[in-house]
Design an enzyme around this catalytic site. Sequence first.
Site, PDB file in Angstrom:
ATOM      1  N   ASP A   2       0.740  -1.210   0.022  1.00 49.34           N
ATOM      2  CA  ASP A   2      -0.009   0.170  -0.234  1.00 49.34           C
ATOM      3  C   ASP A   2       0.926   1.357  -0.021  1.00 49.34           C
ATOM      4  O   ASP A   2       1.986   1.282   0.514  1.00 49.34           O
ATOM      5  CB  ASP A   2      -0.983   0.025   1.195  1.00 49.34           C
ATOM      6  CG  ASP A   2      -1.869  -1.089   1.162  1.00 49.34           C
ATOM      7  OD1 ASP A   2      -2.774  -1.208   0.126  1.00 49.34           O
ATOM      8  OD2 ASP A   2      -2.032  -1.625   2.151  1.00 49.34           O
ATOM      9  N   ASN A  50     -10.370  -4.062  -6.423  1.00 53.20           N
ATOM     10  CA  ASN A  50      -9.568  -2.914  -7.096  1.00 53.20           C
ATOM     11  C   ASN A  50     -10.303  -2.764  -8.763  1.00 53.20           C
ATOM     12  O   ASN A  50      -9.770  -1.666  -9.129  1.00 53.20           O
ATOM     13  CB  ASN A  50      -8.110  -3.524  -7.637  1.00 53.20           C
ATOM     14  CG  ASN A  50      -7.226  -3.497  -6.323  1.00 53.20           C
ATOM     15  OD1 ASN A  50      -6.299  -3.937  -6.307  1.00 53.20           O
ATOM     16  ND2 ASN A  50      -7.553  -2.560  -5.453  1.00 53.20           N
TER      17      ASN A  50
END
Length: 214
Positions: A2, A50
């Site tokens: 991330d 996503n």
Amino acid sequence: MDGNGRWAKKRHLPRAVGHQRGVESVRVLVRAAREMGLQALTLYAFSTENWRRPEDEVSALFGLLKRYIQDDLEEFVENNVRLRIIGDYRKLSADLVDLLDDALTRTAANDGTTLVVALNYGSHDEIARAAAKAAEKGAITAETIAAELDTAGLPPLDLLIRTSGEVRLSNFLLWQVAYAEMWFTDVLWPDFSPDHLREALDAFANRERRYGGR
């Protein structure tokens, strides 16, 4: 992995630049993992969630993945790195599936570090698919489900690392993480270095793992 977008935002750069720098971190960390003798390194590259991101960002992510495989495949072969994909990657574009299948075939006999890339991966989806396959074959038990997971045949998960200050699992390896240690850091992924990996491994080495015992 991330923090690519936040890394770019802090520098007033497009998110795509953050993802590009994130790929460079992948290159460095994969080489470091091999040098450190890790059996397997799993990278959460693209989740089932996503797809909700803007279409241009999703397209850029897959473009970077293609370039990474094309540019680094020979290095994988030469350095005895085996590639493994988890997730329902066959739902991706045909050209990317062909590229991945070729990379999997060319590295299948390698017995050094295994680089596991999670693509179109979500743990809920993985467990549901595994349970359905187990049911087709007979009794549903923890053992029969585990045998059908995308990670079947890989070493047990020992350590889960999450970057950028996020402190949650986000549908990643929920079954496999049952007795894994976790290590969280505020470092954004593009800045995550082999030194950070060593720090995480040192912390892991100093923990007492009891697996539910005393």
